[in-house]
Design a protein around this motif. Structure first.
Motif, PDB file in Angstrom:
ATOM      1  N   LYS A 192       0.181   5.995  10.761  1.00  0.00           N
ATOM      2  CA  LYS A 192       0.917   5.407   9.646  1.00  0.00           C
ATOM      3  C   LYS A 192       0.758   6.287   8.407  1.00  0.00           C
ATOM      4  O   LYS A 192      -0.261   6.959   8.238  1.00  0.00           O
ATOM      5  CB  LYS A 192       0.390   4.001   9.338  1.00  0.00           C
ATOM      6  N   PRO A 193       1.759   6.287   7.512  1.00  0.00           N
ATOM      7  CA  PRO A 193       1.678   7.121   6.307  1.00  0.00           C
ATOM      8  C   PRO A 193       0.615   6.621   5.340  1.00  0.00           C
ATOM      9  O   PRO A 193       0.215   5.450   5.385  1.00  0.00           O
ATOM     10  CB  PRO A 193       3.079   6.988   5.700  1.00  0.00           C
ATOM     11  N   ASP A 194       0.167   7.510   4.448  1.00  0.00           N
ATOM     12  CA  ASP A 194      -0.830   7.088   3.463  1.00  0.00           C
ATOM     13  C   ASP A 194      -0.170   6.221   2.392  1.00  0.00           C
ATOM     14  O   ASP A 194       1.045   6.012   2.381  1.00  0.00           O
ATOM     15  CB  ASP A 194      -1.540   8.295   2.844  1.00  0.00           C
ATOM     16  N   MET A 195      -0.978   5.736   1.469  1.00  0.00           N
ATOM     17  CA  MET A 195      -0.494   4.758   0.495  1.00  0.00           C
ATOM     18  C   MET A 195       0.449   5.348  -0.548  1.00  0.00           C
ATOM     19  O   MET A 195       1.063   4.604  -1.314  1.00  0.00           O
ATOM     20  CB  MET A 195      -1.682   4.091  -0.192  1.00  0.00           C
ATOM     21  N   SER A 196       0.592   6.668  -0.588  1.00  0.00           N
ATOM     22  CA  SER A 196       1.517   7.254  -1.561  1.00  0.00           C
ATOM     23  C   SER A 196       2.954   6.822  -1.269  1.00  0.00           C
ATOM     24  O   SER A 196       3.741   6.588  -2.194  1.00  0.00           O
ATOM     25  CB  SER A 196       1.407   8.783  -1.553  1.00  0.00           C
ATOM     26  N   SER A 197       3.306   6.697   0.014  1.00  0.00           N
ATOM     27  CA  SER A 197       4.653   6.236   0.373  1.00  0.00           C
ATOM     28  C   SER A 197       4.852   4.789  -0.062  1.00  0.00           C
ATOM     29  O   SER A 197       5.916   4.417  -0.576  1.00  0.00           O
ATOM     30  CB  SER A 197       4.877   6.353   1.886  1.00  0.00           C
ATOM     31  N   TYR A 198       3.816   3.982   0.140  1.00  0.00           N
ATOM     32  CA  TYR A 198       3.889   2.580  -0.294  1.00  0.00           C
ATOM     33  C   TYR A 198       4.078   2.499  -1.809  1.00  0.00           C
ATOM     34  O   TYR A 198       4.904   1.725  -2.309  1.00  0.00           O
ATOM     35  CB  TYR A 198       2.624   1.833   0.121  1.00  0.00           C
ATOM     36  N   ASN A 199       3.319   3.303  -2.538  1.00  0.00           N
ATOM     37  CA  ASN A 199       3.404   3.271  -4.002  1.00  0.00           C
ATOM     38  C   ASN A 199       4.794   3.688  -4.494  1.00  0.00           C
ATOM     39  O   ASN A 199       5.330   3.104  -5.438  1.00  0.00           O
ATOM     40  CB  ASN A 199       2.330   4.177  -4.611  1.00  0.00           C
ATOM     41  N   LEU A 226      10.542  -3.161   7.841  1.00  0.00           N
ATOM     42  CA  LEU A 226      11.159  -2.044   7.126  1.00  0.00           C
ATOM     43  C   LEU A 226      10.235  -0.834   7.162  1.00  0.00           C
ATOM     44  O   LEU A 226       9.051  -0.936   6.838  1.00  0.00           O
ATOM     45  CB  LEU A 226      11.431  -2.441   5.672  1.00  0.00           C
ATOM     46  N   ARG A 227      10.763   0.295   7.560  1.00  0.00           N
ATOM     47  CA  ARG A 227      10.001   1.539   7.517  1.00  0.00           C
ATOM     48  C   ARG A 227      10.187   2.126   6.119  1.00  0.00           C
ATOM     49  O   ARG A 227      11.155   2.826   5.827  1.00  0.00           O
ATOM     50  CB  ARG A 227      10.503   2.497   8.590  1.00  0.00           C
ATOM     51  N   TYR A 228       9.237   1.820   5.219  1.00  0.00           N
ATOM     52  CA  TYR A 228       9.436   2.156   3.808  1.00  0.00           C
ATOM     53  C   TYR A 228       9.333   3.651   3.530  1.00  0.00           C
ATOM     54  O   TYR A 228       9.912   4.152   2.562  1.00  0.00           O
ATOM     55  CB  TYR A 228       8.468   1.376   2.913  1.00  0.00           C
ATOM     56  N   ASP A 229       8.597   4.405   4.388  1.00  0.00           N
ATOM     57  CA  ASP A 229       8.543   5.852   4.177  1.00  0.00           C
ATOM     58  C   ASP A 229       9.893   6.497   4.464  1.00  0.00           C
ATOM     59  O   ASP A 229      10.217   7.560   3.912  1.00  0.00           O
ATOM     60  CB  ASP A 229       7.438   6.488   5.025  1.00  0.00           C
ATOM     61  N   LEU A 230      10.699   5.856   5.311  1.00  0.00           N
ATOM     62  CA  LEU A 230      12.074   6.309   5.532  1.00  0.00           C
ATOM     63  C   LEU A 230      12.994   5.825   4.416  1.00  0.00           C
ATOM     64  O   LEU A 230      13.883   6.548   3.967  1.00  0.00           O
ATOM     65  CB  LEU A 230      12.596   5.777   6.868  1.00  0.00           C
ATOM     66  N   ALA A 231      12.780   4.588   3.990  1.00  0.00           N
ATOM     67  CA  ALA A 231      13.657   3.988   2.979  1.00  0.00           C
ATOM     68  C   ALA A 231      13.701   4.820   1.703  1.00  0.00           C
ATOM     69  O   ALA A 231      14.767   4.996   1.097  1.00  0.00           O
ATOM     70  CB  ALA A 231      13.207   2.565   2.674  1.00  0.00           C
TER      71      ALA A 231
END
Length: 716
Positions: free
Chosen positions: A546-553, A505-510
């Motif tokens: 890859k995106p930074d952890m802000s997208s993950y958070n 899953l591309r979570y920064d897109l989600a």
């Protein structure tokens, strides 16, 4: 040899080959007996593959075989032949048109060896999960045996193994740069990418009587030639990234005043300038070339020669950058690379399949099962995907360690809603073992279905390596509500109890479509959802693209919120990479502290694997960053290459495992972080090993393979 963008002929609109009259085979034949039962006296095309033959749309040999069968050709399969002699390659007789050679769904070297170059003893694409059923560098070995069996039969190579070795490439297993696989395999033509369009065109042209040497104008193909044809403009690759001249460092103990070169220069002060003038190359910037009216259809970019990149890591990184900048079918130009007295020519990438064409490919009459010759033996790769549905191809993420973009392209090719639903119904109706659970509805990425550039004009001009890094492009359509509708329609089908999403899953897109996250979390997570932040630190993340952890958070907050609203106890399982180029020991230490602070304990960890053609592999080998302009003084990238450091990085990911504590303690002390050694929550590892602890591996013991000191395997 043309890069002109033309509307291609639909792949299902060709006039069928005369052998169409034989009809459709229940399974493509793997023996003479099966050919006789079909009434065939010969095969038009024989596909040689390193995988067991599974007649399923997730297996390359089945897709290409069924696509060619639909064009009217008689296609046979030689699966996992014994490569010790040419006899098994004669099992179906001589093909009328060509051998199609593939390593299988995986690169044979990655299939055979771990990231630490250790020999694997299993193979998920083989009955019984048995290892050793395919050779190292299978494309080369199979091609040579085909040539030995029938020397006059054309050989066309493909699959991800050939695709990623189409030019000179760094080979991790021998730790050197190897030449294009075209030369080592002695193949007549290489098709890169998924290649349905190209393989159909090649088959029909050979069927009409054209010679294999005359097929030089197909996109997505590569071949060996002697020179550049007349009428072409050659742009030196330094027009993309100009490399500076570097003089060798002179020893301070050598008196250069008396050397012959100095004496000559003293006698003729213009000599050095004259030499420089002779060596100079006129640099034509691509933008200037376009302004000057250069015809892209007759323009080829010359990459640094094989002999140059073999001995000069900076030029290798430069060549990698040029290659990746020429991957957009809308503006890519042909590439050429000299290998000795021969040239390897790469035509521009293929035009992506339309939705109508992709539907046609997936709707071929697949049995969706392994060939009956395997009996009751289990094939793990098939067991994993037997109830999954591939809904798209391609990836615009551009992750530097991944080869999907280089193989399938950056433009997303999506199947229609109706075709996907129809395949789920086929699974339900054709498979007695189906329990009502669709194991995956995805592809290379779970949530890129129907996400394309908003403007075809912008898309055709774009040279970005990623549509989502360093930020999501404003021209990218990120609306994932059509995917919600698809999930709901599949979920509501009679006989379907559950639809899981197992693809990455591309979570920064989600997070761009919160409704999608809610739908996913509420209905399509089986307790755990795997996602891949890959790292927590900016240094390695910038090299991974890859995106930074802000997208993950942000995604985690949504995941937890919607799980709670659904009344479900569900967990995110983040994946991380150890020893990626650009990762320092300190970066790994910080990641380990992040993992401990978030109560994550990884059971299995992934170490960076330098696969051919990936940008991260160019970083690993060259020590330069091809994501930016490459020069002698451009950014240096440090990689963990020694086994000790690679094991340390893996140990830090598994900070809770006593096996790695000694090396972690040693590293922490060397970094001046003794404060992280102790028994408290703020500490990473304890100061001593557990009572009665013994190492899992003997002290100093090293497991040898062919690539770490073991002699080559014996042949019969």
């Amino acid at each position: 040899m043309s890069s002109a963008i033309q509307t291609p002929k639909l792949i299902f609109s060709h006039r069928p080959y005369w052998a169409e009259c034989f009809g459709t085979a229940s399974y493509l034949p793997t023996s003479r007996e099966e050919m006789d039962a079909l009434g065939w006296d010969s095969c038009d095309i024989i596909i040689v593959t390193g995988d067991a033959y599974v007649d399923h749309p997730s297996f390359g040999m089945a897709v290409i075989g069924r696509v060619l069968e639909a064009q009217g050709f008689r296609v046979g399969i030689i699966a996992q032949p014994d490569w010790q002699s040419a006899e098994p390659f004669k099992a179906l007789g001589q093909p009328n048109l060509f051998f199609g050679v593939a390593s299988g769904n995986m690169d044979s070297m990655i299939n055979r060896y771990t990231a630490d170059r250790r020999l694997r003893h299993d193979d998920a694409y083989t009955p019984g999960n048995e290892g050793g059923k395919r050779p190292d560098r299978a494309v080369i070995v199979y091609s040579q045996r085909c040539r030995e069996a029938y020397k006059d039969t054309p050989i066309i190579i493909g699959s991800i193994e050939a695709s990623l070795r189409r030019i000179a490439h760094y080979d991790y297993w021998s730790d050197k740069v190897r030449r294009s696989v075209l030369l080592d395999s002695r193949a007549d033509l290489l098709l890169y990418g998924n290649a349905e369009r190209a393989i159909i065109d090649v088959a029909h042209r050979l069927g009409r009587g054209d010679s294999i040497d005359s097929i030089r104008d197909l996109r997505g193909t590569a071949f060996v030639t002697r020179d550049v044809p007349s009428g072409w403009t050659v742009i030196d690759s330094s027009s993309v990234d100009q490399l500076g001249k570097v003089d060798p460092i002179t020893s301070p103990y050598v008196d250069t005043s008396a050397t012959e070169s100095c004496k000559k220069n003293e006698e003729n002060p213009d000599a050095e300038a004259a030499v420089e003038a002779v060596q100079a190359v006129r640099i034509i910037d691509p933008l200037q070339a376009r302004k000057a009216g250069t015809d892209a259809a007759k323009t080829v970019i010359r990459l640094p020669d094989y002999e140059v990149v073999k001995n000069d890591p900076v030029n290798y990184a430069h060549a990698a950058r040029v290659l990746h900048l020429e991957t957009n079918p809308g503006n890519a130009r042909a590439l050429i690379q000299r290998h000795g007295d021969q040239e390897v020519w790469l035509n521009p990438p293929p035009i992506p399949l339309s939705t109508e064409e992709l539907d046609w490919v997936f709707e071929r009459p697949f049995q969706r099962k392994p060939h009956p010759i395997y009996g009751e033996a289990k094939i793990p790769a098939y067991e994993m995907i037997r109830f999954s549905v591939n809904i798209m191809r391609g990836c615009f993420g551009g992750c530097s360690f991944c080869s999907i973009t280089e193989h399938e392209g950056r433009i997303i090719q999506s199947r229609s809603h109706e075709s996907i639903v129809k395949e789920v119904e086929k699974i339900r109706d054709m498979t007695p073992e189906f329990t009502g659970v669709i194991s995956d509805l995805g592809g290379p990425t779970a949530n890129m279905w129907r996400l394309n550039c908003k403007s075809t004009e912008i898309e055709s001009r774009c040279r970005r390596l990623s549509c989502v890094y360093p930020s999501i492009c404003k021209s990218l359509n990120t609306d994932q509500t059509p995917l919600i509708d698809l999930y709901r329609d599949v979920r509501e089908l009679k006989g379907v109890k559950k639809v899981l999403i197992a693809s990455g899953l591309r979570y920064d897109l989600a997070i761009e479509t919160p409704e999608y996250v809610k739908e996913l979390v509420t209905h399509h997570v089986g307790g755990y959802l795997k996602i891949a932040p890959e790292h927590s630190e900016e240094g390695p993340l910038s090299k991974m693209m890859k995106p930074d952890m802000s997208s993950y958070n942000k995604f985690k907050a949504m995941f937890d919120k919607y799980s709670k609203l659904a009344g479900k106890e569900q967990y995110l399982i983040p994946y991380f990479i150890a020893a990626h180029p650009g990762t320092s020991d300190k970066d790994m230490m910080n990641l380990a502290m992040w993992l401990k602070g978030n109560s994550f304990r990884a059971d299995q960890v992934q170490a960076f694997y330098p696969s051919p053609m990936a940008n991260a592999t160019a970083m690993y080998y060259s020590g330069k960053n091809p994501l930016k302009k490459v020069s002698r003084t451009s950014e240096d990238v440090v990689s963990a290459k020694g086994l000790k450091q690679r094991r340390l990085h893996k140990a830090l990911l598994r900070y809770h495992d006593p096996e790695g504590w000694p090396s972690i303690r040693e590293a922490l002390l060397s970094m001046g972080r003794k404060d992280l050694i102790g028994y408290g929550k703020k500490h990473l590892v304890p100061p001593r090993q557990p009572v009665n602890w013994t190492p899992k591996h003997g002290k100093g013991r090293r497991i040898l393979t062919q690539h770490t000191g073991l002699p080559p395997r014996k042949t019969k």
